[in-house]
Each structure stands twice: as C-alpha cells, then as structure tokens.
Scaffold this active site. Structure first.
Site, mmCIF file in Angstrom:
data_model
loop_
_atom_site.group_PDB
_atom_site.id
_atom_site.type_symbol
_atom_site.label_atom_id
_atom_site.label_comp_id
_atom_site.label_asym_id
_atom_site.label_seq_id
_atom_site.Cartn_x
_atom_site.Cartn_y
_atom_site.Cartn_z
ATOM 1 N N CYS A 107 16.794 -18.604 23.021
ATOM 2 C CA CYS A 107 17.827 -19.468 22.447
ATOM 3 C C CYS A 107 18.067 -20.685 23.352
ATOM 4 O O CYS A 107 17.201 -21.539 23.487
ATOM 5 C CB CYS A 107 19.100 -18.674 22.191
ATOM 6 S SG CYS A 107 20.204 -19.480 20.989
ATOM 7 N N HIS A 156 17.740 -13.587 19.207
ATOM 8 C CA HIS A 156 18.469 -12.626 20.026
ATOM 9 C C HIS A 156 18.102 -11.211 19.562
ATOM 10 O O HIS A 156 17.814 -10.986 18.390
ATOM 11 C CB HIS A 156 19.971 -12.819 19.893
ATOM 12 C CG HIS A 156 20.466 -14.104 20.473
ATOM 13 N ND1 HIS A 156 20.459 -14.347 21.831
ATOM 14 C CD2 HIS A 156 20.983 -15.213 19.882
ATOM 15 C CE1 HIS A 156 20.952 -15.547 22.054
ATOM 16 N NE2 HIS A 156 21.270 -16.109 20.896
#
Length: 492
Positions: free
Chosen positions: A329, A431
């Site tokens: 991310c 994630h």
C-alpha cells in the site's frame, strides 16, 4: 456493554472473548462500537470501512463484519486532524475543535444510534465496546460512544479495570463516583483484567472492591502471553523486535510514524521459518533478508521521515546488496519514482521523489478505494492459487511512461495489482496478502537455503479460530458466567 476505566485496559479483547463465548452458547452476537479512533481498519464484503477491532470481534462471533458495527471511524492524520469515516465511507478531514462542534456531534450521535438499531434487528445480543474512560466529565455532553450508548441501548454495563497498571481500586471507584446517578444505574459489574500472580491473593480485594463500588466483581481475568488476538493499536510493535536468528529468514518491517494495518504481519509472526522484527534503526537492516515497507496513513510525511532518519539510504543500499524489498500500500507508493499530491490531500507537499526502486509513479486522489479481493499471483508457480485480501487506499499507481506493465497479482474480475520487478522486488496494494500461505512461500523461496527446518505455519484462519477458542476458555474460566447471564437477561 464493556466500558473502561481508561484506554488500553483490554476492552476490545474482552468484547471479542464474549462474542465467541456467546456464539459457543448458542446466541447470535454481534459487536458494536459507536466511535473508534485507529489507523488499523478493515473492509466489509460490500466495500465499506470499519475499525479492525470490530472486524476481529465479528470474526470471533462467526459473522461477516458490517459497517454498522463501527459507524464512526476516526483515522488520525496529525496530532489535531483526522479523516472521518462515517458508515464506512470517508466524509473528509476535521480538526478536533470542528469535530466536537454541537451540530456535528448531534449528527454523529444520531448516526451511531441508527447503526445500533439496525444491527440489533439482525443480531442478539449486541456486545458493545466503549472507548477510553467512561468518566471524562469534560466530554460528557459530547459523548457518543460510552454511557450515552448504554442509555440508548438499555445495556447492562460491565466496567473493565486494568490491575496490571496499578491503582485499580481508585480507577474503578473514581470512574463510578464521577457518573451521575442516571448513568451509574447502568453499571452492573466490574471486571478486573490483566491480573498477574496467584488469584487467591485477590479474594479479599474483590470483597473490598464490591464494598466501595456497590456493584459485584464479575471476574478477575489473568494476564496471558500465549493467546494471539489481533491488536487494535500498534503501540507495542517496537517491543516485538527480536535479534537476528540463524537458521531462519530475517524479515524487517520498517516502523513509520503513521503505520497502518500493522496486522498485515501477524501471520508471519507465527511462521516458524521466519524471524520478524520491527525497526527504524538503519543498522538493523544490514542483516535482514527481506525488508517490508508497510502501509501508511500519511505516505508523503513518512517518506520524508525515512529520508531524514537515514532509512531511505539504508533501504536502497540493502536492495542493491541483494536484500528483498516489498512494499504494501503506502510502502508500495514509496518504492516508486515519485508521488504526486496535486490537491494537497495529505498536506502541503504537492510532489516528492520516491525511493526509485520500482518503475512506477503514484498520484494521490480524493477517492478512497475500499474493496475485498480474491486474487492470485500473476507471476511464478502459484498463479492458480486463489488468495484473499483487501484494499484501502487513496491513490493510483501506474508504470512510468515507457515501462512495460508487470503486475504482481491478478484479481478474479480481471483487474491487475501491484508491480513485480523480480523475485526480490515487488509492491502491492493488497492488505492481508501475507495471510495467504502461497504468497509467504513465494517471498521466502529465494532464501530457502538459509533454513534449518522446513517446518512452517500452514493455515492462518485455522490458527485464529484456535486463538478465539483459547481466549473464550480463558475468560470463561475466570468470570462468573451465571452472573453475566443474569445481567444479560435483566436487560433483555
């Protein structure tokens, strides 16, 4: 409702324990926390965001997580400003003064109550978690998460007090003494948490607590170290640092100031092949086999910090020396050539060079992508293995002009994710990617010759189920369940 004498007394874990206990006993429980402040969040199946603690509690209850379980989520961006996530969607940033304004507070309270009412139509009982202390008297007229919720829901409240930090009698007595009579009547019991030592030594203490507080002690729960439940906050990550170990693959997670979704690494902590540690020390990176740049709520600010403290240079040197580098991310964004923030969403810096390890560039956008994903690797030998994860990010990352696209992952719907440079350098927006055994095997494969053993942690979902049951057994054995059910039945 499990309310607290203060922050970090263990409310989240106790609530998770009772979600599992009630499930075991044939009920259909669901968690609820009106307002949560955390950088660690999760995504529902319909793409809505909520605090990680309520997602954990929902998992303990054996049900899908819903945004109604945490209708208001505050994601800090600075000491004074937070992104407001309302009913799963970001609504903008506010500083503390504006957030607590009367009009805004009334609106948020109504939204919280409406979410509770919707949830209670689907599940029973609702296991409510408070926030911080129930007796912040300067915030009473603005309370939307503690006793106001107890009054709205007519919940029996159990006050959780942490004996490990000391002052348990004063904290419990003072918390109750500061409540007005119309709120104090909802307090039905006190739960003493994190007790160390022989429980028999506190028998007289229980009687003293009951005498001064005029409510029963429903249990004394011992401190534990052998039960692993996802944590709400990352305050203890530095304590998980371990010395480098021979015969294992040493993985360093960079500790950035705005680290988010730190639970991405919990599965690695349980893999016997791995020695995982968290660090912001440049010397620690010299002997790491793999360096992971984690997610960040303020990517540009954390990238600037990496440059100030020397970690940026250390990461680049480690990669040039053969260390694997993985970005997740915000960490993926940092690995690129540049990050642009034309609308100054993250602050006053409109453009910043990246670490220039991956040939990608990122533009920060106003729109937040929140989605649950089914995906597989787009490279290597595991391209048919279906894996699960989720995305929470504000930004679009694309290959630099003239560079061929080289995705790391492919989604079930045909979309692509991340960038794969080689077997030791890659980035992803997903994630939870490290909760998947095939991906862990993939990133460890270049270092298989270092291992003394092939033993490994296999199924993280099974592991978590075992932990929820261990937690339920631990709490059940140390509380008066008959009294708990009397409190519950009284409030039915």
């Amino acid at each position: 409702m499990f309310a607290g004498t203060g922050s970090d007394v263990g409310k989240s874990v106790i609530a998770a324990a009772f979600c599992r206990i009630l499930k075991q006993d044939g009920y259909s429980p669901a968690p609820f926390k009106a307002q949560n402040m955390a950088l660690n969040s999760f995504v529902t199946s319909d793409g809505l965001e909520l605090g990680r603690a309520q997602a954990v509690q929902a998992e303990a209850a054996g049900i899908p997580c819903l945004s109604d379980m945490n209708p208001i989520l505050l994601k800090p961006q600075s000491d004074h400003t937070s992104q407001i996530v309302l009913n799963g969607r970001p609504t903008g940033n506010k500083d503390a003064y504006d957030y607590f304004s009367e009009d805004n507070n009334d609106m948020l309270r109504k939204e919280a109550y409406a979410a509770f009412d919707r949830l209670s139509e689907r599940y029973s009982p609702i296991v409510i978690e408070g926030a911080g202390s129930i007796s912040e008297i300067n915030l009473r007229d603005r309370d939307i998460v503690n006793m106001s919720v107890a009054v709205h829901s007519d919940a029996g409240v159990i006050l959780v007090a942490d004996i490990d930090r000391g002052g348990v009698f004063a904290s419990a007595y003072g918390s109750l003494a500061l409540l007005p009579p119309e709120e104090r009547k909802y307090i039905k019991g006190i739960l003493i948490n994190k007790f160390r030592g022989d429980l028999r030594l506190f028998e007289s203490g229980k009687k003293m607590m009951e005498d001064i507080c005029k409510v029963p002690v429903v249990g004394v729960v011992p401190y534990y170290k052998d039960i692993h439940i996802d944590e709400e906050d990352s305050v203890d990550l530095a304590l998980k640092s371990r010395n480098l170990e021979h015969g294992k693959i040493n993985i360093a997670v960079i500790l950035v100031s705005h680290l988010s979704n730190f639970t991405d690494f919990n599965a690695l902590e349980q893999d016997s092949r791995v020695n995982l540690f968290y660090t912001n020390n440049t010397e620690d990176l010299q002997n790491a086999d793999i360096i992971i740049l984690p997610g960040s709520k303020s990517t540009i600010a954390d990238l600037c910090e990496l440059r100030r403290n020397g970690l940026a240079v250390a990461i680049i040197k480690a990669y040039n020396d053969g260390t694997s580098i993985i970005g997740i991310c915000g960490g993926y964004q940092m690995l690129g050539t540049e990050i642009s923030d034309p609308e100054c969403i993250e602050g006053n810096v409109g453009h910043i060079p990246g670490l220039n390890i991956l040939p990608v560039e990122t533009t920060i956008t106003n729109e937040k992508l929140t989605t649950c994903d089914v995906f597989s690797l787009a490279v290597g030998d595991n391209t048919t293995n279906k894996m699960e994860g989720y995305e929470i990010h504000m930004g679009i990352t694309v290959p630099v002009t003239g560079t061929e696209n080289s995705p790391l992952n492919k989604f079930a719907d045909g979309r692509k994710d991340g960038y794969y440079k080689n077997k030791k350098c890659m980035g992803t927006y997903i994630h939870g990617i490290l909760d998947n055994r095939p991906f862990i095997d993939f990133i460890l494969s270049p270092f298989s010759d270092k291992l003394n053993s092939t033993d490994s942690f296999t199924d993280y979902k099974d592991f978590k189920e075992i932990q929820y049951n261990k937690l339920a057994d631990h709490v059940r054995a140390n509380v008066d369940m008959d009294l708990i059910y009397k409190i519950f039945e009284y409030n039915e």
